[in-house]
Structures are given as structure tokens and as C-alpha cells.
Design a protein around this motif. Sequence first.
Motif, PDB file in Angstrom:
ATOM      1  N   SER A   1       0.822  -1.201   0.000  1.00  0.00           N
ATOM      2  CA  SER A   1       0.000   0.000   0.000  1.00  0.00           C
ATOM      3  C   SER A   1       0.864   1.262   0.000  1.00  0.00           C
ATOM      4  CB  SER A   1      -0.910  -0.009   1.224  1.00  0.00           C
ATOM      5  OG  SER A   1      -1.840   1.032   1.136  1.00  0.00           O
ATOM      6  N   TYR A   2       0.397   2.271  -0.734  1.00  0.00           N
ATOM      7  CA  TYR A   2       1.014   3.599  -0.724  1.00  0.00           C
ATOM      8  C   TYR A   2      -0.040   4.605  -1.177  1.00  0.00           C
ATOM      9  CZ  TYR A   2       1.915   2.330  -5.653  1.00  0.00           C
ATOM     10  OH  TYR A   2       1.796   1.907  -6.953  1.00  0.00           O
ATOM     11  N   ASP A   3       0.174   5.864  -0.856  1.00  0.00           N
ATOM     12  CA  ASP A   3      -0.867   6.882  -1.043  1.00  0.00           C
ATOM     13  C   ASP A   3      -1.353   7.008  -2.484  1.00  0.00           C
ATOM     14  OD1 ASP A   3      -0.773   7.407   1.666  1.00  0.00           O
ATOM     15  OD2 ASP A   3       0.493   9.190   1.462  1.00  0.00           O
TER      16      ASP A   3
ATOM     17  N   GLU B   1      -5.157   6.336  -3.780  1.00  0.00           N
ATOM     18  CA  GLU B   1      -5.862   7.414  -4.482  1.00  0.00           C
ATOM     19  C   GLU B   1      -6.428   6.911  -5.819  1.00  0.00           C
ATOM     20  OE1 GLU B   1      -4.450  11.479  -6.672  1.00  0.00           O
ATOM     21  OE2 GLU B   1      -3.495  11.002  -4.755  1.00  0.00           O
ATOM     22  N   ALA B   2      -5.630   6.166  -6.576  1.00  0.00           N
ATOM     23  CA  ALA B   2      -6.081   5.645  -7.873  1.00  0.00           C
ATOM     24  C   ALA B   2      -7.222   4.648  -7.696  1.00  0.00           C
ATOM     25  CB  ALA B   2      -4.910   5.009  -8.613  1.00  0.00           C
ATOM     26  N   VAL B   3      -7.120   3.793  -6.695  1.00  0.00           N
ATOM     27  CA  VAL B   3      -8.169   2.808  -6.426  1.00  0.00           C
ATOM     28  C   VAL B   3      -9.464   3.521  -6.048  1.00  0.00           C
ATOM     29  CG1 VAL B   3      -8.893   0.990  -4.807  1.00  0.00           C
ATOM     30  CG2 VAL B   3      -6.597   0.930  -5.810  1.00  0.00           C
ATOM     31  N   ASP B   4      -9.377   4.484  -5.141  1.00  0.00           N
ATOM     32  CA  ASP B   4     -10.572   5.198  -4.676  1.00  0.00           C
ATOM     33  C   ASP B   4     -11.196   6.060  -5.773  1.00  0.00           C
ATOM     34  OD1 ASP B   4     -10.175   4.065  -2.191  1.00  0.00           O
ATOM     35  OD2 ASP B   4      -9.269   5.867  -1.304  1.00  0.00           O
ATOM     36  N   THR B   5     -10.374   6.709  -6.583  1.00  0.00           N
ATOM     37  CA  THR B   5     -10.870   7.636  -7.591  1.00  0.00           C
ATOM     38  C   THR B   5     -11.473   6.923  -8.793  1.00  0.00           C
ATOM     39  OG1 THR B   5      -9.218   9.269  -6.927  1.00  0.00           O
ATOM     40  CG2 THR B   5     -10.245   9.591  -9.077  1.00  0.00           C
ATOM     41  N   TYR B   6     -10.836   5.848  -9.256  1.00  0.00           N
ATOM     42  CA  TYR B   6     -11.241   5.223 -10.513  1.00  0.00           C
ATOM     43  C   TYR B   6     -11.846   3.830 -10.358  1.00  0.00           C
ATOM     44  CZ  TYR B   6      -8.486   9.121 -12.069  1.00  0.00           C
ATOM     45  OH  TYR B   6      -8.000  10.397 -12.244  1.00  0.00           O
TER      46      TYR B   6
ATOM     47  N   LEU C   1     -10.407   1.071  -9.619  1.00  0.00           N
ATOM     48  CA  LEU C   1      -9.521   0.026 -10.133  1.00  0.00           C
ATOM     49  C   LEU C   1      -9.176  -0.958  -9.027  1.00  0.00           C
ATOM     50  CD1 LEU C   1      -6.989   2.379 -11.968  1.00  0.00           C
ATOM     51  CD2 LEU C   1      -8.970   1.223 -12.965  1.00  0.00           C
ATOM     52  N   THR C   2      -8.784  -2.146  -9.411  1.00  0.00           N
ATOM     53  CA  THR C   2      -8.241  -3.067  -8.430  1.00  0.00           C
ATOM     54  C   THR C   2      -6.855  -2.557  -8.035  1.00  0.00           C
ATOM     55  OG1 THR C   2      -7.126  -4.492 -10.043  1.00  0.00           O
ATOM     56  CG2 THR C   2      -9.441  -5.026  -9.498  1.00  0.00           C
ATOM     57  N   ARG C   3      -6.368  -3.004  -6.906  1.00  0.00           N
ATOM     58  CA  ARG C   3      -5.030  -2.592  -6.468  1.00  0.00           C
ATOM     59  C   ARG C   3      -3.974  -3.023  -7.479  1.00  0.00           C
ATOM     60  NH1 ARG C   3      -3.831  -1.316  -1.447  1.00  0.00           N
ATOM     61  NH2 ARG C   3      -2.073  -2.742  -1.295  1.00  0.00           N
ATOM     62  N   ALA C   4      -4.110  -4.233  -8.004  1.00  0.00           N
ATOM     63  CA  ALA C   4      -3.129  -4.739  -8.969  1.00  0.00           C
ATOM     64  C   ALA C   4      -3.161  -3.915 -10.261  1.00  0.00           C
ATOM     65  CB  ALA C   4      -3.385  -6.210  -9.269  1.00  0.00           C
ATOM     66  N   GLN C   5      -4.362  -3.582 -10.727  1.00  0.00           N
ATOM     67  CA  GLN C   5      -4.482  -2.794 -11.956  1.00  0.00           C
ATOM     68  C   GLN C   5      -3.927  -1.386 -11.760  1.00  0.00           C
ATOM     69  OE1 GLN C   5      -8.491  -2.252 -13.367  1.00  0.00           O
ATOM     70  NE2 GLN C   5      -7.829  -1.500 -15.351  1.00  0.00           N
ATOM     71  N   ALA C   6      -4.272  -0.752 -10.650  1.00  0.00           N
ATOM     72  CA  ALA C   6      -3.780   0.602 -10.379  1.00  0.00           C
ATOM     73  C   ALA C   6      -2.255   0.605 -10.260  1.00  0.00           C
ATOM     74  CB  ALA C   6      -4.423   1.152  -9.111  1.00  0.00           C
TER      75      ALA C   6
ATOM     76  N   ALA D   1      -2.129  11.171 -16.219  1.00  0.00           N
ATOM     77  CA  ALA D   1      -2.243  10.032 -17.134  1.00  0.00           C
ATOM     78  C   ALA D   1      -3.393   9.119 -16.715  1.00  0.00           C
ATOM     79  CB  ALA D   1      -0.929   9.269 -17.186  1.00  0.00           C
ATOM     80  N   LEU D   2      -3.547   8.897 -15.413  1.00  0.00           N
ATOM     81  CA  LEU D   2      -4.668   8.095 -14.917  1.00  0.00           C
ATOM     82  C   LEU D   2      -5.995   8.769 -15.246  1.00  0.00           C
ATOM     83  CD1 LEU D   2      -3.203   7.060 -11.455  1.00  0.00           C
ATOM     84  CD2 LEU D   2      -3.831   5.464 -13.284  1.00  0.00           C
ATOM     85  N   ALA D   3      -6.065  10.074 -15.062  1.00  0.00           N
ATOM     86  CA  ALA D   3      -7.299  10.813 -15.374  1.00  0.00           C
ATOM     87  C   ALA D   3      -7.605  10.728 -16.861  1.00  0.00           C
ATOM     88  CB  ALA D   3      -7.167  12.263 -14.930  1.00  0.00           C
TER      89      ALA D   3
END
Length: 99
Positions: A16-18, A22-27, A29-34, A91-93
Motif C-alpha cells: 500500500s502507498y498513497d 488514491e487511484a483505487v478510490d478515484t477510478y 480500479l483493483t489494487r493490482a491494476q492501479a 495520465a490516470l485521469a
Amino acid sequence: MTTDIASRIPGRSVHSYDLLDEAVDTYGLTRAQAHGDIHAFLAQIVDIDGDDTILATEPMRPELLVDNPRDLDVYCWLTISDETADAIREALAAAYGEQ
């Protein structure tokens, strides 16, 4: 300022890291995908800006570098600039859209 992200060993657990959270919560995504996407975008930035994009690499468990009888994977914290972290966020956005 800087941001730390966990190193990537494909097929292994994700620490886990911030930026990951953030990517998991926002989009959604699964942790592995993010985690994979963060590293894919980081690799693109490194290709453009060079290896100096990663400011530091610190083992999460430095004792494993000295004594690792069970041959455990050695994960590292990669330190990147906040500017690089913001580029990854952009890039994620672009890939997943603001949700």
C-alpha cells in the motif's frame, strides 16, 4: 517534495502507498491494476526524462539484503518528485476519466 511508491514485481502482492490508494478510490480500479498502471506511466516518464526520474530506491526490508535464507523478494520504495506523481495522476485521469 517527493512521493514514495512501491516497486513492482509482477504477479506478487501489492504494498500500500498513497498514490495507489488514491487511484483505487478515484477510478474504482483493483489494487493490482492501479499499481500496474502507475508503473506503466512511470516507465513512460522514465523513457522520456531518463533514469533520474526515480530519485531514490530504498529497500522496504534492508535486512534481507544482508541475510535472506528463504530467498524472499526484496521490495523497494521508489522516491519520485511530486511533479512526476502529478504527471501519473494526469495520465490516470486521461485513461479513466474523473469519476
